[in-house]
Design a protein around this motif. Structure first.
Motif, PDB file in Angstrom:
ATOM      1  N   ARG A 110     -15.303   7.475  -2.543  1.00  0.00           N
ATOM      2  CA  ARG A 110     -14.048   6.696  -2.566  1.00  0.00           C
ATOM      3  C   ARG A 110     -14.036   5.614  -1.486  1.00  0.00           C
ATOM      4  O   ARG A 110     -13.013   4.986  -1.270  1.00  0.00           O
ATOM      5  N   ASP A 148      -3.301   5.168  -0.135  1.00  0.00           N
ATOM      6  CA  ASP A 148      -4.101   4.264   0.704  1.00  0.00           C
ATOM      7  C   ASP A 148      -4.243   4.797   2.126  1.00  0.00           C
ATOM      8  O   ASP A 148      -5.314   4.696   2.718  1.00  0.00           O
ATOM      9  N   LEU A 197      -6.904  10.262  -2.761  1.00  0.00           N
ATOM     10  CA  LEU A 197      -7.062   8.987  -2.046  1.00  0.00           C
ATOM     11  C   LEU A 197      -7.457   7.867  -3.001  1.00  0.00           C
ATOM     12  O   LEU A 197      -8.281   8.060  -3.914  1.00  0.00           O
ATOM     13  N   ALA A 198      -6.891   6.692  -2.785  1.00  0.00           N
ATOM     14  CA  ALA A 198      -7.338   5.500  -3.501  1.00  0.00           C
ATOM     15  C   ALA A 198      -8.695   5.077  -2.937  1.00  0.00           C
ATOM     16  O   ALA A 198      -9.089   5.523  -1.850  1.00  0.00           O
ATOM     17  N   ARG A 199      -9.391   4.208  -3.655  1.00  0.00           N
ATOM     18  CA  ARG A 199     -10.643   3.695  -3.100  1.00  0.00           C
ATOM     19  C   ARG A 199     -10.324   2.959  -1.790  1.00  0.00           C
ATOM     20  O   ARG A 199      -9.373   2.182  -1.732  1.00  0.00           O
ATOM     21  N   THR A 256       1.946   9.526  -6.462  1.00  0.00           N
ATOM     22  CA  THR A 256       1.038   8.438  -6.053  1.00  0.00           C
ATOM     23  C   THR A 256       0.026   8.166  -7.168  1.00  0.00           C
ATOM     24  O   THR A 256      -1.178   8.384  -6.991  1.00  0.00           O
ATOM     25  N   GLY A 308      -9.373   4.523   0.882  1.00  0.00           N
ATOM     26  CA  GLY A 308      -8.295   5.267   1.548  1.00  0.00           C
ATOM     27  C   GLY A 308      -8.660   5.635   2.985  1.00  0.00           C
ATOM     28  O   GLY A 308      -9.828   5.807   3.322  1.00  0.00           O
ATOM     29  N   ASP A 359      -1.386   5.607  -8.300  1.00  0.00           N
ATOM     30  CA  ASP A 359      -2.482   4.666  -7.990  1.00  0.00           C
ATOM     31  C   ASP A 359      -3.297   5.113  -6.784  1.00  0.00           C
ATOM     32  O   ASP A 359      -4.132   4.358  -6.279  1.00  0.00           O
ATOM     33  N   GLY A 360      -3.023   6.301  -6.297  1.00  0.00           N
ATOM     34  CA  GLY A 360      -3.773   6.830  -5.160  1.00  0.00           C
ATOM     35  C   GLY A 360      -3.084   6.532  -3.836  1.00  0.00           C
ATOM     36  O   GLY A 360      -2.210   5.677  -3.734  1.00  0.00           O
ATOM     37  N   GLU A 405       0.836  -1.203   0.000  1.00  0.00           N
ATOM     38  CA  GLU A 405       0.000   0.000   0.000  1.00  0.00           C
ATOM     39  C   GLU A 405       0.872   1.256   0.000  1.00  0.00           C
ATOM     40  O   GLU A 405       2.032   1.224   0.432  1.00  0.00           O
ATOM     41  N   THR A 406       0.271   2.335  -0.463  1.00  0.00           N
ATOM     42  CA  THR A 406       0.975   3.622  -0.463  1.00  0.00           C
ATOM     43  C   THR A 406       0.559   4.416   0.770  1.00  0.00           C
ATOM     44  O   THR A 406      -0.624   4.681   0.981  1.00  0.00           O
TER      45      THR A 406
END
Ligand SMILES: NC(=O)c1ccc[n+]([C@@H]2O[C@H](COP(=O)([O-])OP(=O)(O)OC[C@H]3O[C@@H](n4cnc5c(N)ncnc54)[C@H](OP(=O)(O)O)[C@@H]3O)[C@@H](O)[C@H]2O)c1
Length: 328
Positions: free
Chosen positions: A262, A218, A236-238, A213, A240, A215-216, A151-152
Motif C-alpha cells: 500500500r 490516509d 489504509l489507502a495507498r 472510510t 497511508g 476510499d481508505g 484526506e481521511t
C-alpha cells in the motif's frame, strides 16, 4: 536578573512520584539569551512522569525541576534575549528535558527561542492545558503525516488531550475526520470537527471504520497508544500513514506485506526531539487557534504546586480525566 530563588517541584534522583519535593531552589544561572518567567500555570504531562521515573532517558541535572509547559509573565530578560519585554504574557512547552530545568516553579529560566507570546485575552489555564498536546498534534499531522485537504484522517482517543487537538487541527486543515472515543465523549469530538465518532471499545470497531472510510484511511493516529496495526492496515489507502506516538512499552505485530504493497508508512516521533524551528512552527498555529478560541482541551483539575506528586500518581494510575493544571 535580580531574583535568586524559586519555589519548585523537583527531584534529586529519578524514581517514583514519592521522590518529588516542593521547596526553594537557587535559580539556575540565566544565560544572555534566556528569559526569566514568573510562572502563572503549568500542566502535568504523561511524559513528565516518564522523565521523572527514568522511563524516558534524557539529561536531568539534579536537583531537577519537573515539567515542560508554562504560561506566565516575563520577569527579566538577558541582554541577548530579543523580542521580549518585562511584563509580556508568554508560554513555553519545551522545558524539563534535554538538560533544561523544568517549569514547575514560581520562576523559570526559558531560552528565548523556546518562548512565545500568549495572545491577548487568552486564559493562561486554558492555554497551558493545550500547549503540549497541540504542538504534538501539529508535528504529527503536518510535519510527519503531511495531511492534505480532503484526506481521511482517523484519530483514536479523540476525547483525550492530543486527540482533541488533532481533531481540531485536522478538521481545520480540511481533512475528513473520524474519531474514536467512548460514546459519552462523542459530542465533544463532533464539536471539535469530527464527522463521525466510533466507540473504541466496540469489538467490531474496524468493521465500522472500514464502512466509514470507503476510499481508505490516509492518516491513522491512535493517540492513546492502543495500536492495532494488523487491524488498521487493510483499511489504509495507498500512501497511508500510521502515526506512533504513545505506548512507550508497547509491542505490535507488523503485517509487512500488507503495509508495503500500500506504500504505507509507520511514522513515530517524540516531541522531545523536535528542533526549535519545528516547535516555533507549531507555536504559530497553536497561537492562531488559541486566539480564535478554537483549542478546546478538557481541564480535569487545577491543583496547587504542592500536589505535583498527586498529579503524577493520577497520570500513572490512569485516574486523570482531563488535563491536570497546577498553579505555583
Ligand atoms: N510522542 C509524543 O511526542 C507525545 C506527545 C504527547 C503525548 N504523548 C503520549 O500520548 C498519549 C496520550 O496523551 P494524552 O495527553 O492525549 O492522554 P489523555 O488525555 O489521557 O487521552 C487519552 C485518551 O485515550 C482514550 N483511550 C483509552 N483507551 C483507549 C483505547 N483502547 N482506544 C482508543 N482510545 C482510548 C482515553 O479515553 P477514556 O477517557 O475513555 O479512557 C482518552 O480520551 C500518552 O501516552 C502520552 O505519553 C506522546
Amino acid at each position: 536578573m535580580g531574583t535568586s530563588h524559586t519555589r519548585a517541584a523537583y527531584v534529586t534522583e529519578l524514581g517514583p512520584a514519592e521522590r518529588i519535593r516542593v521547596g526553594d531552589l537557587p535559580l539556575p544561572e540565566p544565560g544572555p539569551t534566556d528569559v526569566l518567567v514568573h510562572v502563572d500555570a503549568v500542566a502535568a504531562n504523561h511524559v513528565d512522569t516518564f522523565v521523572r521515573s527514568g522511563l524516558y532517558r534524557t539529561p536531568t541535572p539534579f536537583p531537577f525541576v519537573i515539567g515542560r509547559d508554562l504560561t506566565g509573565t516575563v520577569a527579566a530578560t538577558g541582554p541577548g534575549a530579543t523580542g521580549f519585554t518585562t511584563g509580556d504574557r508568554v508560554w513555553c512547552n519545551s522545558l524539563g528535558h534535554g538538560g533544561r530545568q523544568g517549569s514547575f516553579a514560581t520562576l523559570a529560566v526559558v531560552p528565548a527561542d523556546r518562548l512565545y507570546p500568549l495572545p491577548p485575552s487568552v486564559d493562561p489555564v486554558t492555554a497551558v492545558a493545550a500547549l503540549h498536546p497541540a504542538a504534538t498534534a501539529f508535528l504529527g499531522l503536518f510535519r510527519e503525516a503531511r495531511v492534505r485537504p480532503g484526506e481521511t484522517v482517523v484519530i483514536g482517543g479523540g476525547a483525550g488531550a492530543v486527540g482533541s487537538c488533532a481533531i481540531t487541527m485536522a478538521a481545520t486543515a480540511g481533512a475528513h475526520v473520524i474519531a474514536t472515543a467512548r460514546p459519552a465523549d462523542a459530542p465533544h469530538c463532533h464539536d471539535l470537527g469530527a464527522a463521525e465518532v466510533l466507540d473504541y471499545r466496540d469489538p467490531h470497531l474496524f468493521t465500522h471504520l472500514g464502512k466509514a472510510t470507503p476510499d481508505g484511511i490516509d492518516v491513522y493516529w491512535d493517540t492513546s497508544g492502543h495500536h492495532d496495526i494488523p487491524g488498521v492496515t487493510p483499511l489504509l489507502a495507498r500512501g497511508g500513514r500510521v502515526l506512533l506516538t504513545a505506548g512507550i512499552s508497547a509491542r505490535a505485530e507488523i503485517p509487512i506485506g500488507s503495509l508495503y504493497t500500500r506504500d504505507a508508512r509507520l511514522l513515530g516521533f517524540a516531541i522531545s526531539n523536535a528542533a526549535t524551528a519545528d516547535l516555533a512552527d507549531a507555536a504559530a498555529l497553536v497561537n492562531r487557534l488559541l486566539a480564535a478560541g478554537a483549542l478546546r482541551v478538557r481541564v480535569g483539575e487545577i491543583l496547587p504546586l504542592d500536589q505535583d506528586a498527586d498529579a503524577h500518581r493520577m497520570l500513572e494510575d490512569g485516574q486523570a480525566t482531563g488535563r491536570l493544571v497546577l498553579r505555583p
